[in-house]
Design a protein around this motif. Structure first.
Motif, PDB file in Angstrom:
ATOM      1  N   ALA A  49      51.429  48.626 -20.183  1.00 10.38           N
ATOM      2  CA  ALA A  49      51.411  47.280 -19.602  1.00 10.38           C
ATOM      3  C   ALA A  49      50.114  46.558 -19.945  1.00 10.38           C
ATOM      4  O   ALA A  49      50.126  45.359 -20.269  1.00 10.38           O
ATOM      5  CB  ALA A  49      51.593  47.365 -18.083  1.00 10.38           C
ATOM      6  N   PHE A  50      48.978  47.255 -19.864  1.00 13.33           N
ATOM      7  CA  PHE A  50      47.707  46.653 -20.254  1.00 13.33           C
ATOM      8  C   PHE A  50      47.739  46.227 -21.725  1.00 13.33           C
ATOM      9  O   PHE A  50      47.292  45.140 -22.090  1.00 13.33           O
ATOM     10  CB  PHE A  50      46.556  47.632 -20.045  1.00 13.33           C
ATOM     11  N   ALA A  51      48.236  47.114 -22.576  1.00 10.80           N
ATOM     12  CA  ALA A  51      48.283  46.825 -24.006  1.00 10.80           C
ATOM     13  C   ALA A  51      49.154  45.610 -24.293  1.00 10.80           C
ATOM     14  O   ALA A  51      48.827  44.772 -25.146  1.00 10.80           O
ATOM     15  CB  ALA A  51      48.798  48.045 -24.774  1.00 10.80           C
ATOM     16  N   GLN A  52      50.263  45.489 -23.581  1.00 10.94           N
ATOM     17  CA  GLN A  52      51.148  44.344 -23.771  1.00 10.94           C
ATOM     18  C   GLN A  52      50.490  43.057 -23.291  1.00 10.94           C
ATOM     19  O   GLN A  52      50.506  42.037 -23.989  1.00 10.94           O
ATOM     20  CB  GLN A  52      52.459  44.575 -23.015  1.00 10.94           C
ATOM     21  N   ARG A  53      49.878  43.106 -22.120  1.00 10.20           N
ATOM     22  CA  ARG A  53      49.302  41.888 -21.551  1.00 10.20           C
ATOM     23  C   ARG A  53      48.156  41.359 -22.400  1.00 10.20           C
ATOM     24  O   ARG A  53      48.046  40.155 -22.637  1.00 10.20           O
ATOM     25  CB  ARG A  53      48.799  42.150 -20.129  1.00 10.20           C
ATOM     26  N   PHE A  54      47.286  42.266 -22.855  1.00  8.85           N
ATOM     27  CA  PHE A  54      46.090  41.829 -23.564  1.00  8.85           C
ATOM     28  C   PHE A  54      46.208  41.949 -25.080  1.00  8.85           C
ATOM     29  O   PHE A  54      45.232  41.757 -25.788  1.00  8.85           O
ATOM     30  CB  PHE A  54      44.881  42.624 -23.065  1.00  8.85           C
ATOM     31  N   GLU A  55      47.418  42.279 -25.552  1.00  7.15           N
ATOM     32  CA  GLU A  55      47.646  42.446 -26.992  1.00  7.15           C
ATOM     33  C   GLU A  55      46.585  43.387 -27.583  1.00  7.15           C
ATOM     34  O   GLU A  55      45.980  43.123 -28.613  1.00  7.15           O
ATOM     35  CB  GLU A  55      47.646  41.098 -27.708  1.00  7.15           C
ATOM     36  N   ALA A  56      46.381  44.485 -26.866  1.00  5.35           N
ATOM     37  CA  ALA A  56      45.341  45.448 -27.232  1.00  5.35           C
ATOM     38  C   ALA A  56      45.882  46.526 -28.159  1.00  5.35           C
ATOM     39  O   ALA A  56      47.092  46.755 -28.245  1.00  5.35           O
ATOM     40  CB  ALA A  56      44.782  46.096 -25.963  1.00  5.35           C
ATOM     41  N   ASN A  57      44.965  47.183 -28.850  1.00 10.59           N
ATOM     42  CA  ASN A  57      45.313  48.366 -29.625  1.00 10.59           C
ATOM     43  C   ASN A  57      45.474  49.531 -28.661  1.00 10.59           C
ATOM     44  O   ASN A  57      44.591  49.788 -27.838  1.00 10.59           O
ATOM     45  CB  ASN A  57      44.209  48.686 -30.631  1.00 10.59           C
ATOM     46  N   LEU A  58      46.599  50.222 -28.749  1.00  7.43           N
ATOM     47  CA  LEU A  58      46.853  51.359 -27.873  1.00  7.43           C
ATOM     48  C   LEU A  58      46.807  52.647 -28.680  1.00  7.43           C
ATOM     49  O   LEU A  58      47.507  52.782 -29.690  1.00  7.43           O
ATOM     50  CB  LEU A  58      48.223  51.224 -27.203  1.00  7.43           C
ATOM     51  N   TYR A  59      45.977  53.575 -28.236  1.00  9.18           N
ATOM     52  CA  TYR A  59      45.859  54.874 -28.896  1.00  9.18           C
ATOM     53  C   TYR A  59      46.349  55.937 -27.915  1.00  9.18           C
ATOM     54  O   TYR A  59      45.774  56.102 -26.838  1.00  9.18           O
ATOM     55  CB  TYR A  59      44.408  55.146 -29.295  1.00  9.18           C
ATOM     56  N   ILE A  60      47.391  56.632 -28.295  1.00  7.98           N
ATOM     57  CA  ILE A  60      47.968  57.668 -27.446  1.00  7.98           C
ATOM     58  C   ILE A  60      47.541  59.024 -27.986  1.00  7.98           C
ATOM     59  O   ILE A  60      47.751  59.321 -29.166  1.00  7.98           O
ATOM     60  CB  ILE A  60      49.505  57.580 -27.433  1.00  7.98           C
ATOM     61  N   VAL A  61      46.918  59.829 -27.137  1.00  7.47           N
ATOM     62  CA  VAL A  61      46.439  61.138 -27.601  1.00  7.47           C
ATOM     63  C   VAL A  61      47.009  62.247 -26.728  1.00  7.47           C
ATOM     64  O   VAL A  61      47.041  62.152 -25.503  1.00  7.47           O
ATOM     65  CB  VAL A  61      44.897  61.204 -27.622  1.00  7.47           C
ATOM     66  N   HIS A  62      47.483  63.281 -27.394  1.00  5.25           N
ATOM     67  CA  HIS A  62      47.901  64.513 -26.726  1.00  5.25           C
ATOM     68  C   HIS A  62      47.101  65.655 -27.338  1.00  5.25           C
ATOM     69  O   HIS A  62      47.111  65.849 -28.559  1.00  5.25           O
ATOM     70  CB  HIS A  62      49.391  64.765 -26.925  1.00  5.25           C
ATOM     71  N   VAL A  63      46.384  66.363 -26.495  1.00  3.15           N
ATOM     72  CA  VAL A  63      45.581  67.496 -26.970  1.00  3.15           C
ATOM     73  C   VAL A  63      46.351  68.777 -26.690  1.00  3.15           C
ATOM     74  O   VAL A  63      46.672  69.088 -25.548  1.00  3.15           O
ATOM     75  CB  VAL A  63      44.202  67.544 -26.285  1.00  3.15           C
ATOM     76  N   CYS A  64      46.659  69.513 -27.744  1.00  2.00           N
ATOM     77  CA  CYS A  64      47.425  70.740 -27.602  1.00  2.00           C
ATOM     78  C   CYS A  64      46.550  71.944 -27.923  1.00  2.00           C
ATOM     79  O   CYS A  64      45.490  71.812 -28.522  1.00  2.00           O
ATOM     80  CB  CYS A  64      48.642  70.731 -28.527  1.00  2.00           C
ATOM     81  N   GLY A  65      47.007  73.091 -27.509  1.00  5.17           N
ATOM     82  CA  GLY A  65      46.238  74.301 -27.790  1.00  5.17           C
ATOM     83  C   GLY A  65      46.407  75.344 -26.722  1.00  5.17           C
ATOM     84  O   GLY A  65      46.765  76.481 -27.008  1.00  5.17           O
ATOM     85  N   ILE A  66      46.182  74.967 -25.473  1.00  4.86           N
ATOM     86  CA  ILE A  66      46.236  75.941 -24.389  1.00  4.86           C
ATOM     87  C   ILE A  66      47.640  76.517 -24.258  1.00  4.86           C
ATOM     88  O   ILE A  66      47.825  77.727 -24.127  1.00  4.86           O
ATOM     89  CB  ILE A  66      45.795  75.295 -23.062  1.00  4.86           C
ATOM     90  N   GLU A  67      48.661  75.626 -24.296  1.00  9.37           N
ATOM     91  CA  GLU A  67      50.030  76.107 -24.134  1.00  9.37           C
ATOM     92  C   GLU A  67      50.435  77.022 -25.283  1.00  9.37           C
ATOM     93  O   GLU A  67      51.187  77.970 -25.114  1.00  9.37           O
ATOM     94  CB  GLU A  67      51.005  74.925 -24.059  1.00  9.37           C
TER      95      GLU A  67
END
Length: 309
Positions: A24-42
């Motif tokens: 919602a923030f990214a849409q409102r402010f036309e921002a760059n959105l970076y989605i990160v998932h850190v894997c390893g433990i599982e």
């Protein structure tokens, strides 16, 4: 206001509320959105170094894109990162590299649902570590918020008069101006600290003195906000912050995360930020450093605001 947003997630319902807020923030402010998932433990630490070469990270990346496909349709610019390693380390590293102005997180632990019934916070958790060390504000969303535009009408900022808290108050002022919101600044006389040694008449004087100190320290920098009130009370900080947030129907709580040592017997409870964020009805934002929003505002040394551009 927000131009580069980092969303730290696990692709599951556990982080759904945080994902909705970040998108919602990214849409409102036309921002760059970076989605990160850190894997390893599982997967087990022995397999981390082989994840990229085996194609496992690319597969996870595709799964994440598929999981959020519908919601991401309204985001003009986004990237998905799947990286092996320690979650808090990789989130902080990527936030520095991308120069983000907001990190959005959910509970970020599989044990959240079970542990929340037994304790208030999770000392040492990913949320704790990221909010403690991040250079930009961190917003922690554990409850559902109205989907779509993230509108803040009542903002609560907690202060203990520390340097970090002043940064949180300054940022709260910026948020209040940006959203034309009402702002409440709260200080709690901790009954487990200085408050427990004071008689009732001394507590009354202490609260009066603290309220005056808040006005002296912050009023000039918060000038121009449509509604700004100062409150001071006694009690347990986390409980009083949550009570005040409910009382004023706050839709955002802003605090500073401190690095001071915790009594070992209290360590299980986590920091005040963790206690509030995991139990609040609204998002909680951690601000530890001075940070100016990228919204065409300039502040003088006294904290007064003028429009630029």
């Amino acid at each position: 206001m927000f131009k580069d947003i980092l969303l730290a997630i696990t692709p599951s319902a556990m982080c759904e509320c945080a994902a909705d807020s970040a998108i919602a923030f990214a849409q409102r402010f036309e921002a760059n959105l970076y989605i990160v998932h850190v894997c390893g433990i599982e997967q087990g630490w022995g397999e981390i170094e082989f994840m990229a070469s085996s194609g496992a990270t690319e597969k996870l990346k595709a799964n994440i894109e598929s999981y959020y496909a519908e919601k991401l349709k309204g985001v003009s610019s986004y990237q998905i990162f799947v990286v092996p390693g320690m979650p808090h380390t990789e989130i902080l590293r990527l936030a520095r590299k991308l120069d983000t102005d907001l990190i959005v997180m959910g509970p970020h632990t599989k044990e959240y649902a079970e542990k929340r019934a037994l304790m208030w916070g999770m000392a040492g958790s990913t949320v704790e570590k990221v909010s403690r060390h991040a250079r930009c504000p961190v917003i922690i969303v554990t409850k559902e918020t109205p989907y779509g535009e993230q509108k803040f009408s009542n903002i609560l900022v907690a202060t203990d008069f520390s340097k970090q808290s002043r940064c949180a108050v300054n940022y709260g002022g910026q948020m209040a101006r940006q959203y034309n919101a009402a702002l409440t600044v709260l200080n709690v006389l901790d009954v487990s600290g200085k408050g427990q040694t004071l008689a009732q008449d001394e507590i009354v004087r202490e609260l009066e003195d603290r309220k005056k100190e808040m006005i002296d320290k912050y009023a000039q920098g918060l000038a121009g906000i449509k509604s700004c009130t100062y409150e001071c009370c006694e009690g347990s900080p986390a409980i009083e912050i949550l009570k005040m947030a409910r009382g004023i129907k706050a839709d955002l709580v802003i605090m500073a995360h401190h690095s001071k040592e915790v009594d070992p017997e209290q360590a299980l409870l986590g920091s005040t930020v963790a206690q509030v964020s995991m139990n609040s009805l609204c998002p909680t934002m951690s601000v530890n450093h001075h940070f100016d929003m990228r919204c065409g505002l300039m502040y003088d040394q006294g904290g007064a605001v003028t429009a630029t551009g």
